[in-house]
Design a protein around this motif. Sequence first.
Motif, PDB file in Angstrom:
ATOM      1  N   GLN A 143      61.692  46.450  33.286  1.00 12.85           N
ATOM      2  CA  GLN A 143      60.992  45.174  33.193  1.00 12.85           C
ATOM      3  C   GLN A 143      59.633  45.324  33.868  1.00 12.85           C
ATOM      4  N   TYR A 144      58.606  44.820  33.224  1.00 11.84           N
ATOM      5  CA  TYR A 144      57.275  44.836  33.810  1.00 11.84           C
ATOM      6  C   TYR A 144      57.189  43.734  34.851  1.00 11.84           C
ATOM      7  N   GLN A 145      56.628  44.056  35.979  1.00 14.43           N
ATOM      8  CA  GLN A 145      56.421  43.082  37.043  1.00 14.43           C
ATOM      9  C   GLN A 145      55.122  42.337  36.753  1.00 14.43           C
ATOM     10  N   ALA A 146      55.244  41.105  36.279  1.00 10.00           N
ATOM     11  CA  ALA A 146      54.071  40.306  35.924  1.00 10.00           C
ATOM     12  C   ALA A 146      53.101  40.235  37.097  1.00 10.00           C
ATOM     13  N   GLY A 147      51.835  40.455  36.798  1.00  4.64           N
ATOM     14  CA  GLY A 147      50.805  40.373  37.828  1.00  4.64           C
ATOM     15  C   GLY A 147      50.550  41.669  38.569  1.00  4.64           C
ATOM     16  N   LEU A 148      51.283  42.728  38.255  1.00  2.00           N
ATOM     17  CA  LEU A 148      51.074  44.018  38.916  1.00  2.00           C
ATOM     18  C   LEU A 148      49.666  44.554  38.631  1.00  2.00           C
ATOM     19  N   HIS A 149      49.177  44.274  37.433  1.00  3.32           N
ATOM     20  CA  HIS A 149      47.845  44.705  37.015  1.00  3.32           C
ATOM     21  C   HIS A 149      46.985  43.484  36.721  1.00  3.32           C
ATOM     22  N   SER A 150      45.691  43.701  36.710  1.00  2.32           N
ATOM     23  CA  SER A 150      44.750  42.623  36.411  1.00  2.32           C
ATOM     24  C   SER A 150      43.651  43.114  35.491  1.00  2.32           C
ATOM     25  N   ILE A 151      43.025  42.162  34.832  1.00  4.71           N
ATOM     26  CA  ILE A 151      41.793  42.411  34.096  1.00  4.71           C
ATOM     27  C   ILE A 151      40.687  41.746  34.908  1.00  4.71           C
ATOM     28  N   VAL A 152      39.668  42.505  35.219  1.00  5.08           N
ATOM     29  CA  VAL A 152      38.536  41.997  35.985  1.00  5.08           C
ATOM     30  C   VAL A 152      37.334  41.942  35.046  1.00  5.08           C
ATOM     31  N   TYR A 153      36.655  40.804  35.045  1.00  3.06           N
ATOM     32  CA  TYR A 153      35.477  40.620  34.210  1.00  3.06           C
ATOM     33  C   TYR A 153      34.226  40.654  35.082  1.00  3.06           C
ATOM     34  N   VAL A 154      33.255  41.451  34.642  1.00  2.42           N
ATOM     35  CA  VAL A 154      31.978  41.588  35.346  1.00  2.42           C
ATOM     36  C   VAL A 154      30.879  41.590  34.285  1.00  2.42           C
ATOM     37  N   THR A 155      29.839  40.799  34.488  1.00  6.51           N
ATOM     38  CA  THR A 155      28.691  40.844  33.585  1.00  6.51           C
ATOM     39  C   THR A 155      27.587  41.665  34.222  1.00  6.51           C
ATOM     40  N   THR A 156      26.812  42.337  33.360  1.00  8.89           N
ATOM     41  CA  THR A 156      25.664  43.121  33.818  1.00  8.89           C
ATOM     42  C   THR A 156      24.467  42.787  32.925  1.00  8.89           C
ATOM     43  N   PRO A 157      23.258  43.047  33.407  1.00 11.44           N
ATOM     44  CA  PRO A 157      22.078  42.651  32.637  1.00 11.44           C
ATOM     45  C   PRO A 157      21.752  43.544  31.437  1.00 11.44           C
ATOM     46  N   ASN A 158      22.268  44.782  31.424  1.00 14.92           N
ATOM     47  CA  ASN A 158      21.905  45.688  30.326  1.00 14.92           C
ATOM     48  C   ASN A 158      22.940  46.804  30.178  1.00 14.92           C
ATOM     49  N   GLU A 159      22.764  47.588  29.120  1.00 14.77           N
ATOM     50  CA  GLU A 159      23.709  48.656  28.808  1.00 14.77           C
ATOM     51  C   GLU A 159      23.734  49.740  29.888  1.00 14.77           C
ATOM     52  N   ASN A 160      22.571  50.106  30.409  1.00 10.77           N
ATOM     53  CA  ASN A 160      22.521  51.166  31.426  1.00 10.77           C
ATOM     54  C   ASN A 160      23.296  50.784  32.675  1.00 10.77           C
ATOM     55  N   SER A 161      23.096  49.575  33.171  1.00  9.98           N
ATOM     56  CA  SER A 161      23.825  49.164  34.374  1.00  9.98           C
ATOM     57  C   SER A 161      25.310  49.033  34.078  1.00  9.98           C
ATOM     58  N   ALA A 162      25.679  48.606  32.870  1.00 10.56           N
ATOM     59  CA  ALA A 162      27.088  48.488  32.490  1.00 10.56           C
ATOM     60  C   ALA A 162      27.759  49.857  32.479  1.00 10.56           C
ATOM     61  N   ILE A 207      35.418  38.235  38.349  1.00  7.48           N
ATOM     62  CA  ILE A 207      36.584  37.348  38.291  1.00  7.48           C
ATOM     63  C   ILE A 207      37.745  38.132  37.693  1.00  7.48           C
ATOM     64  N   SER A 208      38.952  37.795  38.120  1.00  8.56           N
ATOM     65  CA  SER A 208      40.105  38.540  37.617  1.00  8.56           C
ATOM     66  C   SER A 208      41.210  37.597  37.165  1.00  8.56           C
ATOM     67  N   VAL A 209      41.991  38.104  36.224  1.00  7.03           N
ATOM     68  CA  VAL A 209      43.182  37.402  35.764  1.00  7.03           C
ATOM     69  C   VAL A 209      44.333  38.401  35.747  1.00  7.03           C
ATOM     70  N   PRO A 210      45.506  37.974  36.184  1.00  6.07           N
ATOM     71  CA  PRO A 210      46.646  38.899  36.185  1.00  6.07           C
ATOM     72  C   PRO A 210      47.149  39.162  34.772  1.00  6.07           C
ATOM     73  N   ILE A 211      47.648  40.348  34.556  1.00  4.13           N
ATOM     74  CA  ILE A 211      48.275  40.707  33.287  1.00  4.13           C
ATOM     75  C   ILE A 211      49.745  40.320  33.387  1.00  4.13           C
ATOM     76  N   GLU A 212      50.170  39.434  32.531  1.00  2.00           N
ATOM     77  CA  GLU A 212      51.550  38.943  32.555  1.00  2.00           C
ATOM     78  C   GLU A 212      52.511  39.871  31.837  1.00  2.00           C
ATOM     79  N   ASN A 213      52.027  40.547  30.798  1.00  2.00           N
ATOM     80  CA  ASN A 213      52.884  41.419  30.008  1.00  2.00           C
ATOM     81  C   ASN A 213      52.005  42.279  29.125  1.00  2.00           C
TER      82      ASN A 213
END
Length: 170
Positions: free
Chosen positions: A61-80, A148-154
């Motif tokens: 069974q996967y433990q919900a919330g063990l992993h997360s997706i983190v969102y980050v914005t950057t101004p351009n492709e090079n910095s990304a 910002i981050s959101v937990p991965i539920e499954n």
Amino acid sequence: MAVNSAPEKVISQSIAPRTCIILSAFVVFVISCFCIATIEKGTVAVASSSSMSSEAPAPQQYQAGLHSIVYVTTPNENSAKTLARLLVERKLAACVNIIAGLTSIYEWEGKINEDHEQLLMIKTRSARVDELSKFVRENHPYSVAEVISVPIENGNPPYLDWLSKTVSEG
């Protein structure tokens, strides 16, 4: 030659539909015999018929919330790309997707702004989000970086297992 070619056309036309039906039935048979999907409590476990027995271990069974997706914005492709590469090299992230063509509309210092940005979709362990956030703040071109981050539920168990192996608990 005309006599020989006409029967070939008739034979091929009459056999082709039957062959497709037989082939389709065979594919359905193979799939139904060798792949059985079991849906339990929101998870999917797939097993081949050769591995199914009373001794087969139950899917973890996967433990919900063990992993997360983190969102980050950057101004351009090079910095990304720079930030994404650093996060993966330092094992703070298993994978970073760079999504181009993002338009952000936001208020900053009393003014409404509209900017083209890149979005990083970062997959990591939830236990490492604070460390990842600190790293981003220290290496980001913005004075106030969006993190910002959101937990991965499954998700796909082999992918989540790979994520765990790639990013240590810290």
